[in-house]
Design a protein around this motif. Structure first.
Motif, mmCIF file in Angstrom:
data_model
loop_
_atom_site.group_PDB
_atom_site.id
_atom_site.type_symbol
_atom_site.label_atom_id
_atom_site.label_comp_id
_atom_site.label_asym_id
_atom_site.label_seq_id
_atom_site.Cartn_x
_atom_site.Cartn_y
_atom_site.Cartn_z
ATOM 1 N N ASP A 446 32.676 88.821 75.141
ATOM 2 C CA ASP A 446 33.038 89.541 73.912
ATOM 3 C C ASP A 446 33.777 88.619 72.948
ATOM 4 O O ASP A 446 33.596 88.698 71.733
ATOM 5 N N SER A 447 34.578 87.724 73.482
ATOM 6 C CA SER A 447 35.280 86.781 72.623
ATOM 7 C C SER A 447 34.294 85.800 71.989
ATOM 8 O O SER A 447 34.273 85.611 70.771
ATOM 9 N N PHE A 471 29.342 91.064 77.120
ATOM 10 C CA PHE A 471 30.139 91.426 78.304
ATOM 11 C C PHE A 471 31.534 91.791 77.818
ATOM 12 O O PHE A 471 32.369 90.922 77.574
ATOM 13 N N ASN A 473 35.030 92.985 78.130
ATOM 14 C CA ASN A 473 36.187 93.292 78.980
ATOM 15 C C ASN A 473 37.469 93.331 78.148
ATOM 16 O O ASN A 473 38.550 93.018 78.622
ATOM 17 N N GLY A 475 38.760 91.525 75.837
ATOM 18 C CA GLY A 475 39.606 90.406 75.450
ATOM 19 C C GLY A 475 39.102 89.039 75.851
ATOM 20 O O GLY A 475 38.023 88.883 76.417
ATOM 21 N N ILE A 476 39.898 88.049 75.520
ATOM 22 C CA ILE A 476 39.623 86.665 75.870
ATOM 23 C C ILE A 476 40.014 86.500 77.336
ATOM 24 O O ILE A 476 41.148 86.819 77.708
ATOM 25 N N TYR A 477 39.102 86.024 78.138
ATOM 26 C CA TYR A 477 39.226 85.943 79.611
ATOM 27 C C TYR A 477 39.201 87.346 80.224
ATOM 28 O O TYR A 477 38.390 87.642 81.062
HETATM 29 MG MG MG Z 1 36.120 88.912 77.404
#
Ligand code: MG
Ligand code: ADP
Length: 564
Positions: A446-447, A471, A473, A475-477
């Protein structure tokens, strides 16, 4: 009479260039109109970085320089990231940018979008040229093409000041000034003694390994590379963009035993792969620590200065990969001894165990979708559609997809490459669809998607067969960091929760799918592949899934300090 506009178009067409990626504006708007009027395909983007990335991917896929066209100063700067990334990855592309009046720029008198673009581009690409006179357009374009594709391919900057376009000359003189480039990327044959040196070293190997890089994919020497691997009987490891050069399910693939073979191999044949950070610079723990001292390398590369860049190379083989591999094949003769079975057997045992373990994980269907259960769907789709081109970026989304999604044909995987750059997603997807006509599936964190997300409009506008799976989730990571102060701002790595990326695609007339289960994801992809319509699937995955920086956590300063 003819003019600068016309001569640029004719010079490109004369050299077989029929597609341009760009963003119109002063001073190149009319150039894009005239290009289209002359039958060229002009793909207009929303931001120059993505036009540039498209040109780079087109270059990688076709061995012809991809062309990106930008306006002066800000547009030019937006294109530079892509130009530099192309150069870093050895992809041939040409960034053509309009620029302001030389006289005013050089006296810094403040022209519209004033900038000394040539000087800025120079250190960031393989070569940079400026054309001031219409009669030099032919030479300028010929030099740009040769620089991009000959030797080690890379990015080239071509500066075309606004004034150039309106300069006129007679049609006859104009035609005579153009150059059709002959043999733009000449074959470079390896010296016979270096072929012999490499074969002698390989012959004595007890634990040999072949490492295929994206240079090998670029070279389009697929049949000879496969023949070399199979005739030698040596296990091989593909770098991410070399996946599919031989099918990932090939009996000699050592992918699922990567750490073992890198640590244990005694002679490694590098084919179009650099010993950079992606290969731990050829030394250290990854390469077996102390064992590195006795390991020897054979390196096939077109760039002689690549040799010894990180560790000593015992047998450099300089030339184009096609010629080098075919020379090795000839030199191997008809009864080349196969590597010891103790070596190959132990590799394939480990590999098969790891693959079985992975299959167990993939078969699980946890209550909340995660990277593995979602990628299992994509893995099966790609298996059933080997011609589909996979574009892949993200952190965890990249790491997991690279190991889970098998490729079976060459040059069907485009990813973050040498820099591990984010933002290539939509530019690469557009290029892949435009130059091959194949179905594209973009597997995006997504990032990562956010860097080029606005180009979904471009994908819809040209009605390209691109299916994007985000994908998500949150956020980042991953999406679970909290602000330690308890203040109103969310943590720096967290995005809007439960965002509906699928609605971005719907805004432009494409198909948006919200998927929370593997079955919904499967249905969305199946329909996208069947219809060929631009599709974005918002694949909601467990927001706690994912590790910091994916598999390169060790590169974060805090973890580096902890290691000391
Ligand atoms: Mg993500
Ligand atoms: P990877 O990241 O997949 O390991 P790299 O980008 O590090 O691959 O390495 C690609 C290498 O391939 C570069 O060193 C480049 O000079 C080389 N290369 C590219 N095209 C050719 C070619 N046609 N023949 C020989 N070497 C090539």
């Amino acid at each position: 009479m003819t003019d600068g506009f016309q001569l640029v178009i004719e010079a490109l067409k004369l050299n077989g260039i029929d597609t341009i990626f760009g963003v119109p504006g002063i001073p190149i708007t009319d150039l894009t109109r005239k290009m289209q009027a002359e039958g060229m395909r002009v793909i207009s983007f929303r931001h120059e970085q993505h036009a540039g990335n498209a040109a780079a991917a087109a270059g990688f896929l076709t061995q012809k320089p991809g062309i990106a066209l930008t306006v002066s100063a800000p547009g030019f700067l937006n294109g530079l990231t892509a130009l530099t990334n192309a150069t870093t990855n050895c992809f041939p592309m040409i960034l053509i940018s309009g620029s302001s009046e030389r006289e005013i720029v050089d006296l810094q008198q403040g022209d519209y979008e004033e900038m000394d673009q040539l000087a800025i581009a120079k250190p960031l690409c393989k070569a940079a040229f400026r054309v001031l006179h219409a009669q030099d357009i032919g030479v300028g374009i010929a030099r740009a093409i040769r620089s991009a594709v000959s030797g080690r391919p890379g990015g080239v900057y071509l500066d075309l000041p606004a004034k150039l376009f309106s300069q006129t000359m007679t049609a006859e003189a104009g035609k005579a000034s153009l150059i059709k480039v002959v043999d733009a990327a000449p074959r470079q044959l390896p010296a016979p003694d270096s072929v012999q040196r490499a074969l002698d070293l390989l012959k004595g190997a007890k634990r040999p390994l072949i490492l295929l890089g994206k240079g090998a994919a670029y070279a389009q020497a697929d049949a000879d590379i496969r023949a070399f691997v199979e005739k030698s009987g040596i296990p091989y490891l593909p770098m991410s963009m070399a996946k599919g050069l031989l099918p990932d399910t090939h009996g000699q693939s050592a992918s699922a035993a990567r750490s073992y073979v890198l640590a244990e191999a005694d002679v490694v044949v590098l084919i179009g792969a650099r010993l950079n950070w992606l290969l731990s610079h050829g030394k250290g723990k990854t390469w077996g620590g102390d064992k590195a001292a006795s390991r020897q390398f054979i390196q096939i590369d077109i760039a002689p200065t690549e040799i010894d860049s990180n560790v000593a190379i015992a047998a450099p083989l300089i030339g184009d990969i096609g010629s080098c591999v075919s020379a090795l094949l000839t030199g191997m003769g008809s009864n080349w001894a196969q590597p010891p079975v103790e070596w190959t057997g132990s590799i394939y045992d480990k590999r098969d165990k790891n693959i079985a373990k992975m299959a167990e994980t993939l078969a699980k269907n946890p209550p909340v979708m995660n990277f593995q259960s979602a990628l299992n769907v994509i893995r099966n789709v790609v298996k059933a559609n080997p011609e589909a081109i996979v574009v892949n970026e993200g952190a965890n989304t990249l790491d997991f997809a690279r190991s889970i999604v098998d490729m079976s044909l060459p040059r069907k995987r485009l990813d973050v490459g040498t820099w591990g750059i984010m933002g290539i997603g939509m530019g690469f997807s557009v290029a892949a669809a435009v130059v091959t006509g194949n179905q594209v599936i973009a597997i995006e964190g997504d990032s990562a998607f956010g860097f080029s997300g606005m180009e979904v409009e471009t994908i819809c506008r040209y009605n390209l067969p691109v299916c994007i799976v985000v994908f998500n989730n949150n956020g980042i990571y991953r999406g679970i960091d909290v602000n330690p102060t308890g203040g109103p701002d969310v943590a720096p790595t967290v995005f809007v929760k439960n965002a509906r990326y699928d609605m971005m695609m719907q805004a432009f007339g494409g198909v948006g799918v919200h998927a929370t289960t593997p079955a919904e994801l499967q249905a969305g992809i199946d329909e996208a592949f069947r219809s060929g319509k631009p599709t974005l699937i918002n694949a909601v995955i467990d927001e706690t899934a994912g590790t910091e920086s994916g598999r390169i956590t060790s590169l974060n300063p805090t973890s580096m300090a902890n290691k000391k």
